[in-house]
Design an enzyme around this catalytic site. Structure first.
Site, PDB file in Angstrom:
ATOM      1  N   GLY A  10       1.030 -11.364 120.801  1.00  0.00           N
ATOM      2  CA  GLY A  10       1.773 -10.069 120.789  1.00  0.00           C
ATOM      3  C   GLY A  10       1.588  -9.113 121.967  1.00  0.00           C
ATOM      4  O   GLY A  10       2.517  -8.353 122.597  1.00  0.00           O
ATOM      5  N   ARG A  62      -3.343  -8.638 125.782  1.00  0.00           N
ATOM      6  CA  ARG A  62      -4.250  -9.863 125.720  1.00  0.00           C
ATOM      7  C   ARG A  62      -3.656 -10.850 126.563  1.00  0.00           C
ATOM      8  O   ARG A  62      -4.682 -11.888 127.120  1.00  0.00           O
ATOM      9  CB  ARG A  62      -3.895 -10.073 124.297  1.00  0.00           C
ATOM     10  CG  ARG A  62      -4.809  -9.390 123.393  1.00  0.00           C
ATOM     11  CD  ARG A  62      -4.960  -9.753 121.962  1.00  0.00           C
ATOM     12  NE  ARG A  62      -6.064  -9.358 121.421  1.00  0.00           N
ATOM     13  CZ  ARG A  62      -6.386  -9.454 119.984  1.00  0.00           C
ATOM     14  NH1 ARG A  62      -5.493 -10.185 119.394  1.00  0.00           N
ATOM     15  NH2 ARG A  62      -7.599  -9.005 119.690  1.00  0.00           N
ATOM     16  N   ARG A  96       8.624  -3.176 131.519  1.00  0.00           N
ATOM     17  CA  ARG A  96       8.120  -2.738 130.137  1.00  0.00           C
ATOM     18  C   ARG A  96       6.674  -3.105 129.964  1.00  0.00           C
ATOM     19  O   ARG A  96       6.114  -2.968 128.891  1.00  0.00           O
ATOM     20  CB  ARG A  96       8.827  -3.006 129.101  1.00  0.00           C
ATOM     21  CG  ARG A  96      10.412  -2.717 128.888  1.00  0.00           C
ATOM     22  CD  ARG A  96      11.210  -3.148 127.856  1.00  0.00           C
ATOM     23  NE  ARG A  96      12.609  -2.635 128.008  1.00  0.00           N
ATOM     24  CZ  ARG A  96      13.058  -1.908 127.122  1.00  0.00           C
ATOM     25  NH1 ARG A  96      12.665  -1.293 126.129  1.00  0.00           N
ATOM     26  NH2 ARG A  96      14.238  -1.378 127.426  1.00  0.00           N
ATOM     27  N   ARG A 110       2.798 -19.135 119.948  1.00  0.00           N
ATOM     28  CA  ARG A 110       2.442 -17.711 119.850  1.00  0.00           C
ATOM     29  C   ARG A 110       1.236 -17.839 119.118  1.00  0.00           C
ATOM     30  O   ARG A 110       0.742 -18.626 118.400  1.00  0.00           O
ATOM     31  CB  ARG A 110       3.397 -17.148 118.678  1.00  0.00           C
ATOM     32  CG  ARG A 110       2.812 -16.190 117.806  1.00  0.00           C
ATOM     33  CD  ARG A 110       3.878 -15.145 117.242  1.00  0.00           C
ATOM     34  NE  ARG A 110       3.262 -14.577 116.157  1.00  0.00           N
ATOM     35  CZ  ARG A 110       2.415 -13.755 116.182  1.00  0.00           C
ATOM     36  NH1 ARG A 110       1.994 -13.140 116.846  1.00  0.00           N
ATOM     37  NH2 ARG A 110       2.068 -12.882 114.711  1.00  0.00           N
ATOM     38  N   SER A 158      -2.096 -12.329 114.884  1.00  0.00           N
ATOM     39  CA  SER A 158      -2.868 -12.033 113.833  1.00  0.00           C
ATOM     40  C   SER A 158      -1.957 -11.976 112.425  1.00  0.00           C
ATOM     41  O   SER A 158      -0.638 -11.843 112.703  1.00  0.00           O
ATOM     42  CB  SER A 158      -3.612 -10.811 113.921  1.00  0.00           C
ATOM     43  OG  SER A 158      -2.654  -9.543 114.090  1.00  0.00           O
ATOM     44  N   ASP A 207      -6.774  -9.516 108.066  1.00  0.00           N
ATOM     45  CA  ASP A 207      -6.991  -8.839 106.714  1.00  0.00           C
ATOM     46  C   ASP A 207      -6.789  -9.622 105.899  1.00  0.00           C
ATOM     47  O   ASP A 207      -5.603 -10.587 105.796  1.00  0.00           O
ATOM     48  CB  ASP A 207      -6.294  -7.602 106.965  1.00  0.00           C
ATOM     49  CG  ASP A 207      -5.084  -7.490 107.284  1.00  0.00           C
ATOM     50  OD1 ASP A 207      -4.519  -7.846 108.562  1.00  0.00           O
ATOM     51  OD2 ASP A 207      -3.970  -7.324 106.534  1.00  0.00           O
ATOM     52  N   ARG A 238     -12.576  -9.403 115.395  1.00  0.00           N
ATOM     53  CA  ARG A 238     -11.464  -9.855 115.956  1.00  0.00           C
ATOM     54  C   ARG A 238     -11.419 -10.351 117.402  1.00  0.00           C
ATOM     55  O   ARG A 238     -10.908 -11.194 117.397  1.00  0.00           O
ATOM     56  CB  ARG A 238     -10.636  -8.298 116.320  1.00  0.00           C
ATOM     57  CG  ARG A 238      -9.816  -7.927 114.920  1.00  0.00           C
ATOM     58  CD  ARG A 238      -9.424  -6.456 115.141  1.00  0.00           C
ATOM     59  NE  ARG A 238      -8.891  -5.895 113.873  1.00  0.00           N
ATOM     60  CZ  ARG A 238      -7.884  -5.978 113.443  1.00  0.00           C
ATOM     61  NH1 ARG A 238      -6.692  -6.698 114.118  1.00  0.00           N
ATOM     62  NH2 ARG A 238      -7.405  -5.604 112.437  1.00  0.00           N
TER      63      ARG A 238
HETATM   64  N1  HPA Z   1       1.822  -7.856 107.712  1.00  0.00           N
HETATM   65  C1  HPA Z   1       2.199  -8.067 108.952  1.00  0.00           C
HETATM   66  N2  HPA Z   1       1.611  -8.218 109.927  1.00  0.00           N
HETATM   67  C2  HPA Z   1       0.501  -8.444 109.930  1.00  0.00           C
HETATM   68  C3  HPA Z   1      -0.223  -8.400 108.855  1.00  0.00           C
HETATM   69  C4  HPA Z   1       0.420  -7.799 107.702  1.00  0.00           C
HETATM   70  O1  HPA Z   1      -0.449  -7.341 106.580  1.00  0.00           O
HETATM   71  N3  HPA Z   1      -1.582  -8.230 109.153  1.00  0.00           N
HETATM   72  C5  HPA Z   1      -1.860  -8.577 110.728  1.00  0.00           C
HETATM   73  N4  HPA Z   1      -0.707  -8.727 110.977  1.00  0.00           N
END
Ligand code: HPA
Length: 235
Positions: free
Chosen positions: A21, A25, A44, A88, A91, A205, A218
């Site tokens: 994303g 990175r 951009r 892709r 996270s 998370d 991370r």
């Molecule tokens: N929601 C959407 N995208 C995410 C999240 C989430 O909780 N955590 C990491 N990317």
């Protein structure tokens, strides 16, 4: 020539593109993993690079946040730059009880609450799915690296901050593993254009246990996922 969003000339982008994303990175991967690297896009600040990994030409480019952004960049790569495969790497927040932070989740399918597919005017719902060959290769590579890997359905959500308090429970009930925000757009574009796509995720998370990765974890998690993607790209 380029497009409104990509300054690359046709031929400057490899057939296989890895997409995180965050464009920084993409820069990190180019600088640390690729050889003979050239930068093909700065429009951009959505940096894109082409280089060589284990003898094979590979590109990396950021895709931004959300399905519209992923939709634009991946469509142009497939349609204007003759890209065949997009992986892709991102996270996600875990929903399932047996998915932990640092786990790798590979999106076999991407459910969504987005309206993205309405453009196709289908008389039903098309299931946005990963390319089987890429999926199978990535799972093999991840297991060889002794990663904790889960394969299943993810949710590509249009919202990060969701007002509906029943939202997570509803998707968890359907055994969706994790929530992210882009895979479905990538899989829809691949389906429409007859191309290959895969989404590999690191769990950053957990939406129920509220565990979160530290900054260091991370980085480690990202490196692991990146290596799975690169090895999948060249295998
Ligand atoms: N929601 C959407 N995208 C995410 C999240 C989430 O909780 N955590 C990491 N990317």
């Amino acid at each position: 020539m380029g497009t409104p969003h990509n300054g690359a000339e046709v031929g400057e982008i490899a057939k296989t593109v890895l997409m995180p994303g965050d464009p920084l990175r993409a820069k990190f991967i180019a600088e640390n993993y690729l050889e003979e690297t050239t930068c093909f896009n700065t429009v951009r600040n959505m940096f894109g690079y082409t280089g060589v990994y284990k003898g094979k030409k590979v590109s990396v480019m950021g895709h931004g946040m959300g399905m519209p952004s992923m939709g634009i960049y991946s469509y142009e790569l497939y349609d204007q730059y003759q890209v065949e495969e997009i992986i892709r790497i991102g996270s996600a927040g875990a929903l399932a009880d047996d998915v932990d932070v640092m786990d790798i989740v590979i999106a076999m399918a991407a459910s969504t609450n987005s309206n993205y597919a309405s453009q196709y005017m289908l008389p039903g719902i098309l299931a946005p799915i990963a390319d089987y060959d890429l999926l199978q290769k990535a799972v093999t590579v991840a297991k060889e690296m002794n990663c904790s890997v889960k394969v299943g359905n993810v949710l590509s959500s249009d919202t990060f901050y969701t007002d509906d308090e029943t939202f997570n429970d509803a998707w968890k009930k359907m055994h969706v593993l994790a929530i992210e925000m882009e895979a479905a757009a990538l899989y829809y574009n691949a389906a429409r254009l007859g191309k290959k796509a895969l989404c590999i995720l690191t769990i950053s998370d957990h939406l129920y246990t509220h565990k979160e990765l530290s900054a260091e974890e991370r980085q480690t998690g990202f490196r692991q996922m990146m290596e799975i993607a690169l090895k999948t790209a060249v295998s």
